[in-house]
Design a protein around this motif. Structure first.
Motif, PDB file in Angstrom:
ATOM      1  N   SER A  53      36.191  40.855  16.336  1.00 43.90           N
ATOM      2  CA  SER A  53      36.021  42.278  16.661  1.00 43.90           C
ATOM      3  C   SER A  53      34.828  42.499  17.587  1.00 43.90           C
ATOM      4  O   SER A  53      34.589  43.620  18.040  1.00 43.90           O
ATOM      5  CB  SER A  53      35.859  43.106  15.375  1.00 43.90           C
ATOM      6  OG  SER A  53      34.660  42.786  14.702  1.00 43.90           O
ATOM      7  N   THR A  74      29.813  33.596  12.812  1.00 41.04           N
ATOM      8  CA  THR A  74      30.360  34.339  11.689  1.00 41.04           C
ATOM      9  C   THR A  74      29.992  35.806  11.803  1.00 41.04           C
ATOM     10  O   THR A  74      29.331  36.233  12.736  1.00 41.04           O
ATOM     11  CB  THR A  74      29.867  33.718  10.356  1.00 41.04           C
ATOM     12  OG1 THR A  74      30.535  34.338   9.265  1.00 41.04           O
ATOM     13  CG2 THR A  74      28.364  33.858  10.193  1.00 41.04           C
ATOM     14  N   GLU A 119      33.320  40.408  11.286  1.00 42.64           N
ATOM     15  CA  GLU A 119      34.494  39.751  11.844  1.00 42.64           C
ATOM     16  C   GLU A 119      34.240  39.430  13.298  1.00 42.64           C
ATOM     17  O   GLU A 119      34.093  40.318  14.138  1.00 42.64           O
ATOM     18  CB  GLU A 119      35.731  40.638  11.691  1.00 42.64           C
ATOM     19  CG  GLU A 119      36.969  40.141  12.411  1.00 42.64           C
ATOM     20  CD  GLU A 119      37.256  38.664  12.148  1.00 42.64           C
ATOM     21  OE1 GLU A 119      37.566  37.934  13.111  1.00 42.64           O
ATOM     22  OE2 GLU A 119      37.173  38.230  10.973  1.00 42.64           O
ATOM     23  N   CYS A 132      32.903  44.949  10.318  1.00 39.03           N
ATOM     24  CA  CYS A 132      34.173  44.255  10.069  1.00 39.03           C
ATOM     25  C   CYS A 132      35.318  45.253  10.090  1.00 39.03           C
ATOM     26  O   CYS A 132      35.145  46.431   9.783  1.00 39.03           O
ATOM     27  CB  CYS A 132      34.104  43.546   8.713  1.00 39.03           C
ATOM     28  SG  CYS A 132      35.552  42.515   8.336  1.00 39.03           S
ATOM     29  N   ASN A 133      36.501  44.770  10.440  1.00 48.22           N
ATOM     30  CA  ASN A 133      37.690  45.615  10.417  1.00 48.22           C
ATOM     31  C   ASN A 133      38.294  45.721   9.016  1.00 48.22           C
ATOM     32  O   ASN A 133      39.180  46.539   8.786  1.00 48.22           O
ATOM     33  CB  ASN A 133      38.744  45.069  11.391  1.00 48.22           C
ATOM     34  CG  ASN A 133      39.105  43.626  11.107  1.00 48.22           C
ATOM     35  OD1 ASN A 133      38.227  42.784  10.923  1.00 48.22           O
ATOM     36  ND2 ASN A 133      40.388  43.321  11.059  1.00 48.22           N
ATOM     37  N   SER A 138      36.479  33.697  10.066  1.00 45.58           N
ATOM     38  CA  SER A 138      37.259  34.873  10.441  1.00 45.58           C
ATOM     39  C   SER A 138      38.134  35.296   9.272  1.00 45.58           C
ATOM     40  O   SER A 138      38.428  34.501   8.377  1.00 45.58           O
ATOM     41  CB  SER A 138      38.131  34.568  11.661  1.00 45.58           C
ATOM     42  OG  SER A 138      39.010  35.633  11.968  1.00 45.58           O
ATOM     43  N   ASN A 139      38.567  36.566   9.301  1.00 44.23           N
ATOM     44  CA  ASN A 139      39.575  36.984   8.316  1.00 44.23           C
ATOM     45  C   ASN A 139      40.984  36.823   8.874  1.00 44.23           C
ATOM     46  O   ASN A 139      41.961  37.030   8.157  1.00 44.23           O
ATOM     47  CB  ASN A 139      39.330  38.429   7.846  1.00 44.23           C
ATOM     48  CG  ASN A 139      39.377  39.455   8.961  1.00 44.23           C
ATOM     49  OD1 ASN A 139      40.175  39.356   9.897  1.00 44.23           O
ATOM     50  ND2 ASN A 139      38.522  40.466   8.873  1.00 44.23           N
ATOM     51  N   THR A 185      41.165  44.442   0.415  1.00 43.83           N
ATOM     52  CA  THR A 185      40.506  44.726   1.696  1.00 43.83           C
ATOM     53  C   THR A 185      40.604  46.177   2.141  1.00 43.83           C
ATOM     54  O   THR A 185      39.899  46.578   3.079  1.00 43.83           O
ATOM     55  CB  THR A 185      41.112  43.865   2.817  1.00 43.83           C
ATOM     56  OG1 THR A 185      42.442  44.326   3.118  1.00 43.83           O
ATOM     57  CG2 THR A 185      41.173  42.399   2.410  1.00 43.83           C
ATOM     58  N   TYR A 212      42.859  38.531  10.861  1.00 47.28           N
ATOM     59  CA  TYR A 212      43.690  39.699  11.136  1.00 47.28           C
ATOM     60  C   TYR A 212      43.914  39.917  12.630  1.00 47.28           C
ATOM     61  O   TYR A 212      44.995  40.341  13.056  1.00 47.28           O
ATOM     62  CB  TYR A 212      43.039  40.937  10.513  1.00 47.28           C
ATOM     63  CG  TYR A 212      43.844  42.210  10.616  1.00 47.28           C
ATOM     64  CD1 TYR A 212      44.797  42.536   9.659  1.00 47.28           C
ATOM     65  CD2 TYR A 212      43.644  43.108  11.667  1.00 47.28           C
ATOM     66  CE1 TYR A 212      45.521  43.713   9.739  1.00 47.28           C
ATOM     67  CE2 TYR A 212      44.360  44.285  11.764  1.00 47.28           C
ATOM     68  CZ  TYR A 212      45.300  44.581  10.790  1.00 47.28           C
ATOM     69  OH  TYR A 212      46.018  45.754  10.875  1.00 47.28           O
TER      70      TYR A 212
END
Length: 385
Positions: free
Chosen positions: A86, A80, A83, A38-39, A108-109, A145, A111
């Motif tokens: 990405s 899922t 992220e 994940c980012n 997703s988040n 985060t 971003y």
């Protein structure tokens, strides 16, 4: 020659489909983790901190998986992570899922969602994009985060998706880091016509680190949050009415996991749901029916005699579930008093329990029942409730 096709409400159709799938053990739902990295570097995350760079599902693996799921009767697919945006082959995997005929949902988040991704989703709409919201300012986002200037990008992503008619929902874990802003997050969602939900249950990291659990709210703090979000717990009371009495057959699993739903991790591991990190087989390496049968075997478990959950009338509205209990104790038939206290406090608030105190508080927990392992027990805030 013409004929009239009878119509019915969508809720009725879903109920009938679910009932048939349950009786015939058809996996209508699959939750597919296409990337574990994940980012974001969220304090509460149970997957990404344990992920390696190569923990990514390839397009070939995804297509193999989609074929097996389609042949088995799966209709709905949640992509899922980690992220998902990405993933370097996200577009190809997403389109493959659509081409296989699945109703595709996304986690997703937010971003990485800019105009390009928003336009792509507008052309190939998912059923819904479920976005994680961690605050209403860049400062709060960085605290949760570890990423600066994140809220403004997520806020823009919400607007971009809504402008294109894409259905969005927002969710947030109820942590010590987020609890004070949750009522305002709900209002933020309401102003945009978006559903908002929160969850006070936090599990250990996949490899056992319990630090995320230290961010959980104590049971009384959860009830205070419930009151702030749902005055009088009116919505929760309606929710509780809908479930009625639990079954008396002693089954550990009352959900659809292993019956009409499953999760698949980046390496093909099969579990009951995304929360459970104990996998029973591998869909990249084994026939579907073999793995599905193994999962059905897992969810056929029953409680041992004398287990406090076996006869609890609040099991269907419990704050915990076999998956969250499994992560804290190692067994889905374990017992976590933190979840029990939250549940009984809620039941008391809506008039279903006289005191709000579980009987395990006064009578003790039977010695043969598995409770949280030592580190998890120390991390849980139950003693401060």
């Amino acid at each position: 020659m013409s004929c009239m096709v009878p119509s019915m409400p969508m809720t009725t159709l879903r109920q009938r489909m679910g009932s048939r799938a349950m009786s015939e053990h058809i996996p209508l739902w699959a939750y597919v983790e296409i990337i574990a990295t994940c980012n974001f570097k969220c304090e509460h995350c149970y997957i990404a901190p344990c992920a390696e760079r190569e923990d990514v599902m390839s397009l070939a693996q995804a297509e193999l998986l989609f074929r097996k799921l389609s042949d088995a009767g799966t209709l709905s697919l949640l992509l899922t992570g980690g992220e998902v945006f990405s993933h370097r082959q996200f577009k190809e995997i997403y389109l493959s899922a659509k081409q296989h005929g699945f109703m595709v949902y996304l986690n997703s988040n937010g971003y990485l969602i800019g105009e390009r991704w928003a336009d792509f989703l507008a052309e190939w709409p998912p059923v819904i994009v479920s976005l994680s919201l961690y605050g209403l300012s860049d400062e709060r986002y960085q605290r949760v985060t570890g990423i600066p200037n994140a809220f403004r990008r997520v806020d823009r992503a919400v607007d971009l998706l809504l402008e294109r008619g894409i259905r969005v929902e927002l969710k947030c874990p109820a942590l010590t880091l987020t609890v004070d802003e949750l009522p305002r997050m709900k209002e933020y969602a309401k102003q945009r016509g978006i559903e908002f939900r929160y969850d006070p249950i936090i599990t250990p990291q996949e490899k056992g680190d319990v630090r995320p659990m230290q961010l959980q709210l104590a049971p009384k703090e959860v009830l205070e949050l419930d009151e702030a979000m749902d005055p009088g717990l009116e919505a929760f009371a309606e929710f509780a009415k809908g479930f009625g009495k639990p079954t008396s057959d002693g089954r550990v699993y009352t959900c659809g996991g292993g019956r009409i739903a499953m999760s698949v991790n980046v390496k093909g591991g099969i579990g009951t749901c995304l929360t459970s990190r104990q996998f029973v087989g591998n869909l990249f390496e084994q026939p579907f029916d073999e793995v599905w049968g193994m999962l059905r075997g897992k969810v056929s478990k029953k409680f041992a005699d004398g287990h406090p959950c076996a006869t609890c009338k609040f099991r269907t509205i419990c704050a915990g579930c076999p998956a969250t209990v499994e992560e804290a104790t190692g067994l889905p038939e374990g017992y976590v008093q933190q979840y029990c206290k939250i549940t009984h406090l809620r039941a008391h608030r809506i008039g279903l329990h006289a005191t709000g105190v579980p009987r395990t508080v006064t009578e003790g927990i039977p010695a043969h029942v598995r409770t949280p392992f030592a580190a998890a027990a120390r991390a849980l805030p139950i003693l401060s409730s």
